[in-house]
Design a protein around this motif. Structure first.
Motif, PDB file in Angstrom:
ATOM      1  N   ALA A 245     -12.641  -8.102   0.004  1.00  0.00           N
ATOM      2  CA  ALA A 245     -12.725  -8.176  -1.456  1.00  0.00           C
ATOM      3  C   ALA A 245     -11.726  -7.223  -2.104  1.00  0.00           C
ATOM      4  O   ALA A 245     -11.540  -6.099  -1.640  1.00  0.00           O
ATOM      5  CB  ALA A 245     -14.138  -7.854  -1.918  1.00  0.00           C
ATOM      6  N   HIS A 246     -11.094  -7.684  -3.185  1.00  0.00           N
ATOM      7  CA  HIS A 246     -10.148  -6.865  -3.931  1.00  0.00           C
ATOM      8  C   HIS A 246     -10.911  -6.118  -5.025  1.00  0.00           C
ATOM      9  O   HIS A 246     -11.006  -6.566  -6.163  1.00  0.00           O
ATOM     10  CB  HIS A 246      -9.043  -7.733  -4.522  1.00  0.00           C
TER      11      HIS A 246
ATOM     12  N   SER B 260     -10.174   0.211  -3.574  1.00  0.00           N
ATOM     13  CA  SER B 260     -10.264  -0.319  -2.214  1.00  0.00           C
ATOM     14  C   SER B 260      -8.895  -0.508  -1.596  1.00  0.00           C
ATOM     15  O   SER B 260      -7.866  -0.525  -2.274  1.00  0.00           O
ATOM     16  CB  SER B 260     -11.019  -1.651  -2.206  1.00  0.00           C
ATOM     17  N   LEU B 261      -8.911  -0.661  -0.262  1.00  0.00           N
ATOM     18  CA  LEU B 261      -7.753  -1.102   0.503  1.00  0.00           C
ATOM     19  C   LEU B 261      -8.095  -2.478   1.049  1.00  0.00           C
ATOM     20  O   LEU B 261      -9.122  -2.664   1.697  1.00  0.00           O
ATOM     21  CB  LEU B 261      -7.464  -0.158   1.670  1.00  0.00           C
ATOM     22  N   SER B 262      -7.241  -3.451   0.793  1.00  0.00           N
ATOM     23  CA  SER B 262      -7.511  -4.801   1.275  1.00  0.00           C
ATOM     24  C   SER B 262      -7.001  -4.964   2.694  1.00  0.00           C
ATOM     25  O   SER B 262      -5.853  -4.625   2.992  1.00  0.00           O
ATOM     26  CB  SER B 262      -6.847  -5.842   0.368  1.00  0.00           C
TER      27      SER B 262
ATOM     28  N   ASP C 135      -2.510  -1.605   1.261  1.00  0.00           N
ATOM     29  CA  ASP C 135      -2.645  -2.511   0.113  1.00  0.00           C
ATOM     30  C   ASP C 135      -3.739  -1.970  -0.809  1.00  0.00           C
ATOM     31  O   ASP C 135      -4.923  -2.255  -0.629  1.00  0.00           O
ATOM     32  CB  ASP C 135      -2.983  -3.915   0.614  1.00  0.00           C
ATOM     33  N   PHE C 136      -3.321  -1.159  -1.786  1.00  0.00           N
ATOM     34  CA  PHE C 136      -4.258  -0.488  -2.692  1.00  0.00           C
ATOM     35  C   PHE C 136      -4.635  -1.397  -3.866  1.00  0.00           C
ATOM     36  O   PHE C 136      -3.790  -2.124  -4.405  1.00  0.00           O
ATOM     37  CB  PHE C 136      -3.623   0.784  -3.275  1.00  0.00           C
ATOM     38  N   TRP C 137      -5.902  -1.297  -4.295  1.00  0.00           N
ATOM     39  CA  TRP C 137      -6.376  -1.965  -5.511  1.00  0.00           C
ATOM     40  C   TRP C 137      -7.077  -0.910  -6.358  1.00  0.00           C
ATOM     41  O   TRP C 137      -8.022  -0.248  -5.891  1.00  0.00           O
ATOM     42  CB  TRP C 137      -7.319  -3.112  -5.169  1.00  0.00           C
TER      43      TRP C 137
ATOM     44  N   ASP D 202      -4.754 -10.620  -9.049  1.00  0.00           N
ATOM     45  CA  ASP D 202      -5.876 -11.561  -9.055  1.00  0.00           C
ATOM     46  C   ASP D 202      -6.353 -11.903 -10.467  1.00  0.00           C
ATOM     47  O   ASP D 202      -7.371 -12.588 -10.615  1.00  0.00           O
ATOM     48  CB  ASP D 202      -7.056 -10.977  -8.262  1.00  0.00           C
ATOM     49  N   HIS D 203      -5.647 -11.410 -11.477  1.00  0.00           N
ATOM     50  CA  HIS D 203      -6.063 -11.653 -12.862  1.00  0.00           C
ATOM     51  C   HIS D 203      -7.513 -11.222 -13.084  1.00  0.00           C
ATOM     52  O   HIS D 203      -8.296 -11.925 -13.714  1.00  0.00           O
ATOM     53  CB  HIS D 203      -5.875 -13.127 -13.226  1.00  0.00           C
TER      54      HIS D 203
END
Length: 799
Positions: free
Chosen positions: A364-365, A369-371, A338-340, A306-307
């Protein structure tokens, strides 16, 4: 006298017993006994005779022999306490009802005399088979599949929809032989575990009213399909009008005998012996699940997807077996995570940091968090020969990551939407494949080309919009898009960007002295951003400007633009431009010179009926005129041939209803911002000029009058005398009839526009952003391309 005698006798007996000369002890009570004799036994009833002897009490218990073997010891005390009492004194005949066919039962009996219990008597018997209903055709099914649904009738019942068939299917799941397929819609007590649903044993009877009663065959979804020798459907599916389905559980799975009648009265006996997996179609896992023995399918690192300074780590785990093509070959789970989290220092050696990652309900990313976009739980059911993938929605949950050397441990607890939990553990390596995008990095350049579009106060909030594009060369190998907000220009004819330092606007704010921060819109760059192109002209990498300043200075028709900004991924963007700024003024349109033409055509006209706005009543028309032949309709008219010419598209509001012949009421109409009688619309009306190559220039009006007169021949004389926003004259005349559509449709909605000339498209949309979600979805374990699914043209119909 009788009562007195009885009392005297009892007293004498007591006295005599107390004074016995020889002190002989009382006689012991005789031991009771029970005799059981088998009678008549049918498929659902049995009789037996019970004869207690020397007994004050007697009782019996009946249970399935298999259940008795598994229960605690059957003692005389238990029988007298829990069993059915029987009158003593003579033999009694007992009839047992509602027994199951072909089941072995045991009857236990015992008696009591005072405090003395009898030995336990036992009788075993086996019920017979239920007589078969009559049938004409016998079909031995060779395969079967099923799906398990929630019952729509009550929460104690499950819906087991099965299909059994003798049709041969090809490698793609389509019928390849003659045969029959029977779909049976069964209702029975709900499964304790929807993920491992089993058809309850018993006899199911046809329910013509579709009440969903337990051990019934529903009418609505039960049907018979038939194929010819080539596997093509042979007529339409036939509804079942009567049915009895007997289900037994055996070592191989099921022993099913179905006796069905089609709507033409033909009767069948359909048998199937074998196992059958029921795909869970309840949209919920139904109960807590524990998953161990997970194996790794994929581990990918997408860098700052997501830059925004947050790293994206994607992990796919499961228990389902897959082949070399990543296609499922059996039953099992698949979990996508989906890890962030923190950005890895080395994209080629990405490391997912220790910690507890929480599923974000908003999507939200965020770091840690996990999306939910790419986090899900699915199960593959091997129904027939083909797995069916069923996905279950997650509501919240956590995954705790612990790293020791090169090995990871993932402990997850995901709560599903039905409140059930999926708990799992994985231990092993996570060698992340580098899928990170190339980032823009720090930039410091001199821009040599510039363009600018002026869009005026689009939002009508006292704030003008300019969209600029700066580039380092004609190929735009490095470019910047600036979405600028300024004070409203003193003149829309000659707007100038005010001097000053412009900063990033708050989210969604329309504030003079700001630039709109960069963002992605449907995968395209929007707002204020920077990009680099590769040698083929495609966007190679980009950055979204989110802070810093952009300075403008204007003097003698030239601008100096100085950029000192930062991106969402924390890179410094610096650049300067000095020179003229060519302006495309979308508010007033281009200069087209004086226009004065005799319109020979009225290409399209429409009456929208009576309208009311802000207490103003008016009658709404769309009128178009041109000096060249046009095609199209409404405001979408265009030249029929490539030639130079002119047209006008006018939105006109009469103050009186149209005449019986539909003509626009005669009168003088003034250009206005307000919809009211005898005006024409300043915001929507436009003039158009076409060059010899067919290019169109559109202008808008600042003032003018439209005069309408009627002639005796049923036509109109139209004269427009107006000036564009640039002050250039735009005139035309028309004489003749105006074919009017919509006279009978007085309720059609009128067209709208949010600004002069309509809403402008997003400027300078660049190449679409790489679709990471699609890449992640592509890692889902596939269903086999060659997978018989027991279908004719499609799989079993969903409910």
């Amino acid at each position: 006298m009788k009562k007195i005698f009885t009392l005297f006798a009892a007293t004498a007996l007591l006295w005599g017993g107390a004074c016995s000369d020889d002190n002989t002890p009382d006689e012991p009570l005789p031991e009771p006994s029970v005799t059981l004799t088998e009678g008549v036994v049918t498929d659902t009833e049995a009789t037996f005779t019970i004869l207690p002897d020397d007994a004050e009490q007697c009782a019996y218990l009946c249970m399935k022999t298999s259940a008795a073997a598994a229960s605690e010891a059957v003692t005389a005390e238990r029988i007298l306490k829990e069993g059915e009492p029987v009158a003593v004194g003579k033999a009694r005949t007992i009839t047992l009802h509602d027994l199951e066919p072909e089941q072995t039962y045991t009857v236990y009996a015992a008696a009591l005399n005072g405090s003395v219990y009898s030995e336990v008597a036992r009788l075993d018997f086996t019920t017979g088979a239920t007589p078969e209903p009559p049938y004409e055709t016998t079909i031995a099914a060779t395969s079967g599949l099923g799906e398990y649904f929630k019952s729509i009738y009550d929460d104690k019942t499950g819906n087991y929809q099965i299909k059994i068939t003798n049709i041969v299917y090809d490698d793609y799941g389509y019928a390849d032989s003659a045969g029959h397929a029977f779909t049976l819609d069964l209702y029975a007590p709900k499964a304790e575990n929807a993920m491992q649903a089993r058809i309850p044993a018993g006899t199911y009877h046809f329910d013509a009213d579709d009440t969903g009663a337990q051990f019934s065959v529903g009418r609505g979804y039960s049907k018979i399909e038939q194929t010819d020798e080539q596997g093509y459907p042979k007529g339409a599916a036939m509804q079942i009008t009567a049915a009895e389905v007997r289900v037994k559980t055996v070592d191989e799975g099921y022993d099913i005998a179905a006796y069905v009648t089609d709507k033409e009265g033909h009767t069948y006996k359909v048998t199937y012996r074998g196992d059958m997996v029921l795909a869970n179609k309840t949209q919920a896992i139904g109960s807590d699940q524990r998953i161990d023995g997970l194996k790794l399918y994929y581990a990918r690192y997408y860098g700052q997807a997501d830059h925004n300074g947050i790293g994206n780590y994607y992990v796919s785990l499961g228990t389902v077996d897959v082949d070399e093509y990543n296609s499922a070959t059996g039953n099992g789970w698949m979990i996508r995570l989906d890890f962030w989290g923190a950005v890895s220092a080395d994209d080629d050696k990405a490391v997912l940091n220790d910690g507890t990652y929480r599923l974000t309900p908003t999507g939200a990313h965020e770091s840690g968090s996990l999306s939910p976009d790419a986090t899900d739980v699915a199960y593959y059911f091997l129904t027939g020969k083909s797995p069916v993938r069923t996905e279950y929605a997650c509501s919240e949950g956590t995954v705790t990551v612990t790293r020791t050397g090169e090995s990871y441990r993932l402990d997850g607890d995901i709560e599903m939407e039905d409140g059930s939990h999926v708990r799992f553990s994985y231990e092993g390596p996570l060698a992340f494949e580098n899928r990170a995008e190339k980032l823009i990095g720090d930039v410091d350049v001199q821009f040599t080309t510039a363009t600018c579009t002026y869009q005026g106060d689009q939002a009508k909030q006292g704030c003008d919009t300019y969209q600029l594009r700066l580039a380092v060369d004609e190929k735009e190998s490095i470019f910047v898009n600036i979405d600028l907000r300024t004070a409203v220009a003193a003149s829309v004819l000659d707007p100038v960007i005010p001097d000053g330092d412009y900063t990033a606007a708050a989210d969604g704010a329309q504030t003079p002295g700001t630039f709109v921060p960069g963002y992605l819109f449907s995968g395209y760059l929007a707002g204020t951003n920077i990009g680099k192109k590769d040698k083929w002209g495609s966007i190679e990498t980009y950055g979204l400007l989110s802070g810093g300043t952009i300075r403008f200075a204007h003097a003698a028709g030239r601008y100096t633009i100085t950029i000192d900004a930062v991106t969402t991924d924390n890179f410094r963007i610096k650049g300067t431009y000095e020179g003229e700024l060519p302006l495309d003024n979308k508010v007033v349109g281009p200069a087209i010179g004086d226009v004065d033409f005799a319109a020979g055509y009225a290409p399209f006209a429409y009456y929208y009926g009576k309208r009311t706005e802000n207490s103003n009543e008016y009658y709404y028309y769309l009128l178009t005129f041109s000096d060249i032949e046009m095609k199209g309709s409404y405001n979408g008219i265009y030249p029929a041939k490539t030639e130079a010419g002119h047209s006008a598209v006018l939105y006109v509001y009469a103050g009186t209803a149209p005449a019986a012949d539909g003509r626009v009421p005669a009168g003088s109409y003034a250009l206005s911002d307000v919809k009211s009688g005898f005006t024409w619309d300043k915001a929507l009306s436009e003039g158009r000029s076409y060059d010899a190559q067919g290019n169109r220039s559109t202008v808008f009006f600042g003032s003018g009058t439209l005069d309408v007169a009627h002639d005796a021949a049923g036509g109109c004389t139209i004269a427009l005398d107006a000036r564009t926003l640039r002050g250039e004259p735009f005139r035309f005349t028309y004489s003749g009839k105006i074919p009017m559509e919509g006279l009978s449709n007085l309720t059609k909605a009128a067209p709208t526009s949010s600004m002069l000339g309509g809403t402008l498209p997003q400027r300078d949309a660049v190449a679409p952003r790489r679709d990471i979600l699609a890449e992640k979805a592509a890692t889902i374990v596939r269903l086999p391309a060659t997978a018989p699914a027991m279908r004719l043209r499609k799989e079993i119909a969903s409910k």
